[in-house]
Design a protein around this motif. Structure first.
Motif, short mmCIF file in Angstrom:
data_model
loop_
_atom_site.label_atom_id
_atom_site.label_comp_id
_atom_site.label_asym_id
_atom_site.label_seq_id
_atom_site.Cartn_x
_atom_site.Cartn_y
_atom_site.Cartn_z
N GLY A 312 0.70 -1.17 -0.09
CA GLY A 312 0.27 -0.08 -0.07
C GLY A 312 1.09 1.28 0.17
N GLY A 313 2.56 1.34 -0.11
CA GLY A 313 2.71 1.87 0.16
C GLY A 313 3.24 3.72 -0.67
N ALA A 314 2.18 4.36 -0.22
CA ALA A 314 2.00 5.51 -0.26
C ALA A 314 2.96 6.73 0.31
N GLY A 315 2.96 6.81 1.76
CA GLY A 315 3.39 6.98 2.92
C GLY A 315 2.72 8.06 3.54
N LEU A 316 3.21 8.62 3.96
CA LEU A 316 2.68 9.96 4.75
C LEU A 316 3.65 10.87 5.06
N ARG A 317 3.21 11.34 5.30
CA ARG A 317 3.67 13.46 5.47
C ARG A 317 3.82 13.58 6.76
N THR A 318 4.92 13.53 6.60
CA THR A 318 4.99 14.24 8.65
C THR A 318 5.33 15.87 8.24
N GLU A 319 4.84 16.31 9.89
CA GLU A 319 4.66 17.56 10.02
C GLU A 319 5.10 17.54 11.60
N VAL A 320 5.94 18.41 12.53
CA VAL A 320 6.56 18.11 13.88
C VAL A 320 5.66 19.27 14.38
N HIS A 321 5.10 19.48 15.26
CA HIS A 321 4.48 20.70 16.34
C HIS A 321 5.50 20.63 17.12
N ALA A 322 6.87 21.16 17.09
CA ALA A 322 8.24 20.63 17.94
C ALA A 322 8.15 21.69 19.61
N LEU A 323 7.49 23.23 19.05
CA LEU A 323 7.17 23.66 20.28
C LEU A 323 5.33 24.35 20.21
N ARG A 324 5.08 24.38 21.68
CA ARG A 324 3.84 24.57 21.81
C ARG A 324 3.54 25.48 22.69
N GLY A 325 3.40 26.66 22.29
CA GLY A 325 2.99 27.94 23.58
C GLY A 325 4.40 28.18 24.43
N VAL A 326 5.78 28.00 24.37
CA VAL A 326 6.62 28.34 25.53
C VAL A 326 7.39 29.42 25.96
N ASP A 327 7.34 29.93 27.22
CA ASP A 327 7.61 30.69 27.73
C ASP A 327 9.09 30.16 28.40
N LEU A 328 9.88 31.14 28.35
CA LEU A 328 10.70 31.60 29.04
C LEU A 328 11.55 33.25 29.19
N ASP A 329 12.12 32.89 30.03
CA ASP A 329 12.96 34.30 30.62
C ASP A 329 14.54 33.95 31.28
N ALA A 330 15.72 34.22 29.98
CA ALA A 330 17.29 34.10 30.76
C ALA A 330 17.35 35.09 31.89
N ARG A 331 18.03 34.73 32.87
CA ARG A 331 18.86 36.32 33.55
C ARG A 331 20.22 36.80 33.78
N ALA A 332 20.35 37.88 33.74
CA ALA A 332 21.72 38.05 33.99
C ALA A 332 22.04 37.00 35.19
N GLY A 333 23.21 36.22 34.95
CA GLY A 333 24.02 36.08 36.54
C GLY A 333 23.26 34.52 36.42
N GLU A 334 22.55 33.81 35.87
CA GLU A 334 21.93 32.50 35.98
C GLU A 334 21.87 31.69 34.95
N VAL A 335 22.70 30.16 35.16
CA VAL A 335 22.63 29.21 33.68
C VAL A 335 21.33 28.71 34.01
N LEU A 336 20.85 28.55 33.14
CA LEU A 336 19.53 27.84 32.85
C LEU A 336 19.45 27.12 32.64
#
Length: 566
Positions: A312-336
């Motif tokens: 049946g080898g039609a195969g599939l089309r692939t799409e990845v929703h890699a990030l979903r509404g991510v929030d991030l803060d990187a502050r001076a002096g820190e390692v996140l």
């Protein structure tokens, strides 16, 4: 029966007069898991390449002595003549891919060896189940995360049914759960089918409990081997659980969390009231330098995924929703630290933050700093590359992507040309991280750790406000990781911020002040490193597991707590 033997073997590469391996005599019996340890650049990868004939047939140079693989002399048999008995996975698994999809890659080597189609199908299904690859069977290889690619690479050399398996840093891109599953699967093959596995690995905490033998490669190219308990008592670099045993005076040294936890009951009782520090360096973070809100990232090539000889080898089309509404803060002096399973979206997040990667929706702002003008908030994706690099610099999962010139010296000179600190800025960083890297060496000839150190030196020469690192400990031994920790903390102490993604829980425990955990592209946990890591059965470091519920992450933190209590 002997699976692999070295008889007084010395290896010298072209344009070098010093042997990488010196007078090595070693015998690995059938059905053993052999762990190869040693400093970065000591010759572990050379040992594995000599065991499959790639050295010297492919690399050039000279070999003295004899290497036998399943009774075949590598001086008389080219690597292709050994393909039916030995499988090899190098430090860069994607470099060995020759097909487009997971199933096709698993079948390719069997096709070249003329394995019957019915047997091919059976073996592919077995390996898919063994390594947890079934959900990825139709995925394009280029759309996989680094850890997923590593599992596919291991699977592709297992399907032909080799008698000897050579793995160079096989867990470096795997999350802790996936690494444990892969190593447990390999151990079953060793015990049940008599497969011989030789593993070169820096993350000893993951592998040592499975090893039957440890081979230690010295900085001078000499080799010693013996039982894990004996060898780890004398080697300089050891996993945290062994360092804990050395400090506590336990004999024999524990090799598993279970063994150490049984001996640590009194220690846990004496530390019941300990209060962990707020951050590794005791400093409070400063203002936010980088802010991201509601980030979404989609990946998808729109290409048809064929699958392996499927009806049946039609195969599939692939799409990845890699990030979903991510929030991030990187502050001076820190390692996140950003953590999560393979495919959770960590690399996608870093590329989106840098401005060089795709971003389907959401905002990224980085704050400038200047003595003669008011601070500005800018989107790095809207800036010229040179300007963006001064604000947000990324060292990607594959550091070779940043290296284009013929020598290390040329890379350093090019980095210095645009560096605010002038000539010598990049070289100073490289000397601090990897002092053994030679200026005349070609970047592509360096070890994985050497390439990482060079790429980091190139990016840090620009003195970026925010430094992004994707799996920055691949190929680094324990001393090199400590040097990297010191460098990142210094960058943060000077007013910068560091955001790194890593599966190396021990490195995160030593380095990070805050941790963000992703799952399925979403942020599912965030807090101090102590809060997040001690609460996670998956991401807890060895010391935290041994001392639980005492909230300490590292041997150094334990020593500080005992000193404060005495």
């Amino acid at each position: 029966m002997t699976a692999l033997s070295f008889d007084r073997v010395s290896i010298t590469y072209p344009r070098s007069t010093t042997p990488v391996l010196r007078d090595v005599t070693l015998t690995v019996p059938e059905g053993e898991l052999c762990l190869v340890v040693g400093p970065t650049g000591s010759g572990k990868s050379t040992l594995l390449r000599a065991a499959c004939g790639l050295v010297p047939h492919f690399t050039g140079g000279t070999q003295a002595g004899r290497v036998l693989v399943a009774g075949r002399d590598t001086r008389e048999h080219l690597p292709r003549d050994l393909a039916d008995v030995v499988g090899v996975v190098g430090q860069d698994p994607a470099a060995g891919f020759v097909t487009g999809t997971v199933e096709d890659e698993l079948a390719y080597a069997m096709e070249q060896l003329g394995v019957a189609p019915a047997t091919m199908r059976t073996r592919v299904e077995e390996v898919l189940d063994l390594l947890g690859l079934t959900p990825l069977r139709e995925r394009a290889l280029g759309d996989l995360s680094g850890g997923e690619q590593q599992r596919v690479a291991i699977g592709s050399v297992l399907t032909p049914g080799p008698r000897l398996l050579l793995l160079d840093e096989p867990t470096s891109a795997l999350d802790p759960g996936a690494a444990e599953e892969v190593l447990a699967a390999l151990t079953r093959l060793v015990h049940d089918l008599g497969l011989t596995v030789v593993v070169a690995e820096h993350r000893l905490e993951r592998v040592v409990q499975y090893a039957d033998r440890v081979v230690a490669v010295g900085a001078d190219g000499t080799v010693a081997d013996g039982p894990p308990e004996e060898m780890l008592a004398v080697v300089a670099a050891a996993p945290p659980i062994v360092e804990l045993g050395r400090w506590a005076g336990w004999r024999p040294l524990p090799l598993s969390v279970r063994d150490a936890r049984r001996r640590a009951a009194g220690l846990r009782t004496s530390l019941a009231d300990v209060v962990p520090p707020a951050s590794p360096d005791g400093r409070e973070p400063g203002p936010t330098l980088l802010r991201a809100r509601a980030l979404h990232v989609h990946h998808g090539r729109g290409a048809v995924v064929r699958g392996l000889r499927r009806s049946g080898g039609a195969g599939l089309r692939t799409e990845v929703h890699a990030l979903r509404g991510v929030d991030l803060d990187a502050r001076a002096g820190e390692v996140l630290a950003v953590m999560g399973r393979n495919g959770a979206g960590k690399s996608s997040l870093l590329w989106a933050l840098s401005g060089a990667g795709p971003r389907s929706a959401g905002d990224v702002e980085v704050t400038t700093a200047s003595a003669d003008e008011a601070p500005l908030t800018l989107d790095p994706s809207a800036l010229p590359a040179a300007r963006a690099r001064q604000l947000v610099a990324l060292v990607p999962h594959d550091p070779s992507a940043l290296l284009f010139r013929d020598t290390v010296a040329a890379e350093l000179a090019a980095a210095d040309a645009d560096a605010p600190g002038g000539v010598g800025s990049a070289a100073a960083v490289l000397a601090a991280l990897a002092p053994s890297v030679l200026p005349e060496a070609h970047p592509r000839d360096l070890s994985e750790g050497g390439r990482l150190a060079l790429a980091l030196a190139v990016q840090l020469a620009a003195q970026p406000r925010v430094l992004l690192l994707d799996e920055p400990t691949r190929g680094l031994d324990y001393p090199a990781k400590r040097r990297l920790t010191a460098l990142l903390r210094r960058h943060a102490a000077d007013g910068g911020a560091v955001v790194l993604s890593s599966h190396d829980v021990e490195f995160v425990a030593e380095t990070a002040s805050r941790v963000l955990v992703l799952a399925g592209g979403e942020a599912v946990a965030e807090g101090s490193a102590t809060q997040v890591l001690t609460a996670s059965p998956t991401f807890a470091p060895q010391v935290a597991r041994v001392l639980h519920p005492v909230p300490l992450l590292t041997v150094q933190a334990l020593q500080d707590a005992v000193g404060a209590a005495s």
